[in-house]
Design a protein around this motif. Structure first.
Motif, mmCIF file in Angstrom:
data_model
loop_
_atom_site.group_PDB
_atom_site.id
_atom_site.type_symbol
_atom_site.label_atom_id
_atom_site.label_comp_id
_atom_site.label_asym_id
_atom_site.label_seq_id
_atom_site.Cartn_x
_atom_site.Cartn_y
_atom_site.Cartn_z
ATOM 1 N N SER A 101 0.856 -1.177 0.000
ATOM 2 C CA SER A 101 0.000 0.000 0.000
ATOM 3 C C SER A 101 0.900 1.238 0.000
ATOM 4 O O SER A 101 1.943 1.253 -0.647
ATOM 5 N N SER A 102 0.546 2.268 0.755
ATOM 6 C CA SER A 102 1.364 3.478 0.813
ATOM 7 C C SER A 102 1.038 4.271 2.065
ATOM 8 O O SER A 102 -0.136 4.411 2.438
ATOM 9 N N ALA A 103 2.061 4.816 2.698
ATOM 10 C CA ALA A 103 1.842 5.689 3.850
ATOM 11 C C ALA A 103 1.235 7.020 3.418
ATOM 12 O O ALA A 103 0.774 7.796 4.250
ATOM 13 N N GLY A 104 1.194 7.256 2.115
ATOM 14 C CA GLY A 104 0.593 8.471 1.599
ATOM 15 C C GLY A 104 -0.919 8.514 1.763
ATOM 16 O O GLY A 104 -1.536 9.559 1.515
ATOM 17 N N ILE A 105 -1.534 7.417 2.199
ATOM 18 C CA ILE A 105 -2.993 7.399 2.352
ATOM 19 C C ILE A 105 -3.443 7.963 3.698
ATOM 20 O O ILE A 105 -4.638 8.160 3.917
ATOM 21 N N TYR A 106 -2.489 8.238 4.612
ATOM 22 C CA TYR A 106 -2.887 8.815 5.900
ATOM 23 C C TYR A 106 -3.390 10.247 5.711
ATOM 24 O O TYR A 106 -2.856 11.010 4.901
ATOM 25 N N LYS A 107 -4.417 10.602 6.468
ATOM 26 C CA LYS A 107 -4.907 11.967 6.453
ATOM 27 C C LYS A 107 -3.921 12.869 7.180
ATOM 28 O O LYS A 107 -3.218 12.440 8.092
ATOM 29 N N HIS A 108 -3.893 14.128 6.786
ATOM 30 C CA HIS A 108 -3.050 15.103 7.482
ATOM 31 C C HIS A 108 -3.511 15.188 8.936
ATOM 32 O O HIS A 108 -4.703 15.126 9.234
ATOM 33 N N THR A 109 -2.560 15.318 9.817
ATOM 34 C CA THR A 109 -2.882 15.354 11.236
ATOM 35 C C THR A 109 -1.916 16.279 11.973
ATOM 36 O O THR A 109 -0.792 16.519 11.511
ATOM 37 N N ASP A 110 -2.350 16.797 13.091
ATOM 38 C CA ASP A 110 -1.482 17.612 13.932
ATOM 39 C C ASP A 110 -0.640 16.756 14.867
ATOM 40 O O ASP A 110 0.259 17.265 15.543
ATOM 41 N N GLU A 111 -0.953 15.455 14.911
ATOM 42 C CA GLU A 111 -0.255 14.559 15.838
ATOM 43 C C GLU A 111 0.545 13.536 15.049
ATOM 44 O O GLU A 111 0.003 12.601 14.469
ATOM 45 N N LEU A 112 1.848 13.721 15.039
ATOM 46 C CA LEU A 112 2.751 12.836 14.315
ATOM 47 C C LEU A 112 3.686 12.126 15.280
ATOM 48 O O LEU A 112 3.855 12.571 16.413
ATOM 49 N N PRO A 113 4.294 11.009 14.864
ATOM 50 C CA PRO A 113 4.236 10.392 13.534
ATOM 51 C C PRO A 113 2.954 9.596 13.310
ATOM 52 O O PRO A 113 2.238 9.291 14.255
ATOM 53 N N HIS A 114 2.701 9.249 12.044
ATOM 54 C CA HIS A 114 1.569 8.391 11.734
ATOM 55 C C HIS A 114 1.847 6.993 12.289
ATOM 56 O O HIS A 114 2.947 6.457 12.138
ATOM 57 N N VAL A 115 0.844 6.405 12.925
ATOM 58 C CA VAL A 115 0.944 5.028 13.393
ATOM 59 C C VAL A 115 -0.224 4.250 12.825
ATOM 60 O O VAL A 115 -1.241 4.817 12.409
ATOM 61 N N GLU A 116 -0.081 2.940 12.780
ATOM 62 C CA GLU A 116 -1.126 2.086 12.263
ATOM 63 C C GLU A 116 -2.424 2.326 13.045
ATOM 64 O O GLU A 116 -2.418 2.344 14.270
ATOM 65 N N GLY A 117 -3.503 2.518 12.315
ATOM 66 C CA GLY A 117 -4.775 2.817 12.949
ATOM 67 C C GLY A 117 -5.182 4.266 12.802
ATOM 68 O O GLY A 117 -6.340 4.626 13.037
ATOM 69 N N ASP A 118 -4.240 5.140 12.405
ATOM 70 C CA ASP A 118 -4.581 6.534 12.154
ATOM 71 C C ASP A 118 -5.553 6.634 10.978
ATOM 72 O O ASP A 118 -5.601 5.753 10.109
ATOM 73 N N ALA A 119 -6.309 7.723 10.945
ATOM 74 C CA ALA A 119 -7.303 7.931 9.890
ATOM 75 C C ALA A 119 -6.642 7.991 8.514
ATOM 76 O O ALA A 119 -5.548 8.540 8.350
#
Length: 404
Positions: free
Chosen positions: A189-207
Motif C-alpha cells: 500500500s502506501s503511507a501516503g494514504i494517511y490523512k493530514h494530522t497535527d499529531e505525528l508520527p503516523h501510526v497504524e490505525g490513524d485515519a
C-alpha cells in the motif's frame, strides 16, 4: 528446506544484522528472564525446532512492561509469487524481497507487468533480474489480470501484490489467489494514504483518506482472505532503485549547484533502505499467523529533516552544500515537480512491525548514502550532462545568481 526464522524479541545487535543471512543458535533450549511491572519473572523457551532468529530489536525487549512474542511458522519452504510493478519507486521492493526469500530457502516466482523485451526492462532493477534467477528464482512477464493463464495450475502459499494502486488492478490477482486457495495475501500500500494530522508520527490505525485507491484494496483483501497483511512504505533508497531520491541531491551537490528546498527545510520525513522493507515482508511470510489482519508501516525508525537530507548527501559525497529555501507559490512553481519529497511533515513509525513481528530497522542514512554515492559515481551519473531549468527559474525569481 528453508531454515525457520523466529521473530521472537530476543537480543540481537542491529549492527550485525544482514538481511541475506539469518543467524543461528546452537543450544537446544534457551530461557530468557523477562521483568514485568509486578517483578514476576517469566521465561520464554525456544525448542530446537526454532533455531534461527531474524531481525530482533533489543531496544524494545524490556520496554513498556510487556513482552510480545511471535513464534515462527511451523512450515518450512514457502512457494511465493510476487506480482511486481514495472515502474516507479516500488519496483525495487519486489526485487529485494525476492532475493531475501531465496536466501532464506523459499521458492520464488516474480511476475512483472509488461514484456521482457521492452525498454523498461533495460533499467534497474529489471536489468538485474539475473540475480534472482541465478539464486534459483523464476521471472515471468505479462498482464497481472491474466495471472491465472500465465501460471495455470500452479499453487502458491503466499502472494504479494506489489503492483496495483486501486481495486480494479488488484482484484483480478486477489480473486485468482482466492480461487487458487492461496494461504496468505500481502499488499504493498502506501503511507501516503494517511490523512493530514497535527499529531505525528503516523501510526497504524490513524485515519486514512477514504477515497485513496489503496484503502479500497486493503478493505477488499481483508474481506476475502483469512490471512492477509498490508504494508505502507514511504521514501526508499537502495541499489537498483529507479526513482530519484538521494540522486536528486547528488546531481546538484557534485556540480556545485545550490540545493533548493521549499519551505523552512525543517520538515520531517522517513527515508528507509529497501532491505528493511524486504526483511519486514519476509517476516510476514515466515510468521503468517502473527502478521494476519495487520497493517504495517513499512518505514525506518528515525525521521530526517529535509535540510538534514541535503547535508547528509553532501557528507556522503565528501563535499559542501549550499541550501536555498523558497516559497513555491511566491516563485510560481509546483513543489511536486521541483522537489522529490512532500513539502510538509510526512513521517510514520513502524510500531506494528516492532511489536508484532519483532522486526527492527537497520537503515543508517550516513552509511547508506555513502554506499549510494559510490554507486552514483560508478555508473558515471556525476559526469552526465544535465539541465536544471526549473531550478534556474526558482533562482532567478529569488534573484540568486545562477552558476554558469
Amino acid at each position: 528446506m528453508a531454515t525457520l526464522a523466529s521473530s521472537s524479541s530476543l537480543l540481537h545487535s542491529t549492527s550485525s544484522f544482514n538481511s541475506c543471512h539469518t543467524p543461528s543458535i546452537s543450544p537446544h533450549r534457551i530461557s530468557l528472564k523477562v521483568p514485568s511491572s509486578s517483578s514476576i519473572s517469566s521465561s520464554l523457551s525456544i525448542s530446537q525446532s526454532f533455531l534461527a532468529l531474524h531481525s530482533v530489536n533489543s531496544r524494545r525487549l524490556f520496554s513498556r512492561n510487556y513482552f510480545s512474542v511471535v513464534q515462527a511458522s511451523s512450515a518450512g519452504e514457502k512457494k511465493v509469487l510476487i506480482v511486481n510493478t514495472n515502474s516507479g519507486g516500488h519496483a525495487v521492493i519486489g526485487f529485494y524481497f525476492a532475493k531475501e526469500l531465496l536466501s532464506s530457502g523459499h521458492d520464488v516466482t516474480v511476475l512483472t507487468v509488461g514484456d521482457e523485451t521492452s525498454d523498461k526492462m533495460k533499467k534497474t532493477p529489471f536489468s538485474r533480474f539475473s540475480e534472482i534467477t541465478s539464486a534459483g528464482g523464476r521471472t515471468v512477464w505479462g498482464n497481472p489480470a491474466d495471472v491465472g493463464k500465465i501460471l495455470e495450475g500452479e499453487v502458491f502459499d503466499a502472494v504479494l501484490d506489489n503492483n496495483g494502486k486501486d481495486l480494479d488492478s488488484v482484484r483480478p490477482v486477489a480473486d485468482w489467489a482466492k480461487s487458487s486457495s492461496v494461504k496468505q495475501f500481502l499488499f504493498i500500500s502506501s503511507a501516503g494514504i494517511y490523512k493530514h494530522t497535527d499529531e505525528l508520527p503516523h501510526v497504524e490505525g490513524d485515519a486514512v483518506k477514504a477515497d485513496a485507491g489503496h484503502v479500497g484494496v486493503e478493505k477488499y483483501i481483508s474481506e476475502i482472505f483469512g490471512s492477509w497483511a498490508s504494508f505502507r512504505p514511504q521514501y526508499m533508497i537502495g541499489s537498483g532503485n529507479n526513482k530519484d531520491c538521494e540522486e536528486w541531491f547528488f546531481d546538484r551537490i557534485v556540480r556545485g549547484r545550490p540545493v533548493l528546498i521549499p519551505g523552512s527545510g525543517m520538515q520531517l520525513t522517513n527515508i528507509s533502505h529497501v532491505r528493511d522493507l524486504s526483511s519486514m515482508l519476509t517476516l510476514a511470510v515466515q510468521n503468517p499467523a502473527a502478521a494476519s489482519g495487520h497493517i504495517f508501516n513499512c518505514v525506518g525508525d528515525r525521521a530526517v529533516t529535509l535540510d538534514g537530507m541535503a547535508r547528509l548527501c553532501a557528507k556522503a559525497a565528501g563535499s559542501s552544500v549550499e541550501i536555498v529555501h523558497y516559497d513555491p507559490k511566491a516563485v510560481g512553481v509546483d513543489a511536486k515537480k521541483a522537489f522529490p519529497f512532500r513539502n510538509m511533515h510526512f513521517y510514520a513509525e513502524p510500531r506494528a512491525a516492532n511489536e508484532i513481528l519483532g522486526w527492527s530497522a537497520t537503515t543508517n542514512l550516513p552509511e547508506d548514502l555513502k554506499e549510494r554515492f559510490d554507486e552514483y559515481v560508478k555508473i558515471g551519473r556525476d559526469k552526465k550532462e544535465m539541465k536544471f531549468e526549473l531550478d534556474d527559474k526558482i533562482l532567478e525569481a529569488l534573484k540568486v545568481p545562477v552558476a554558469a
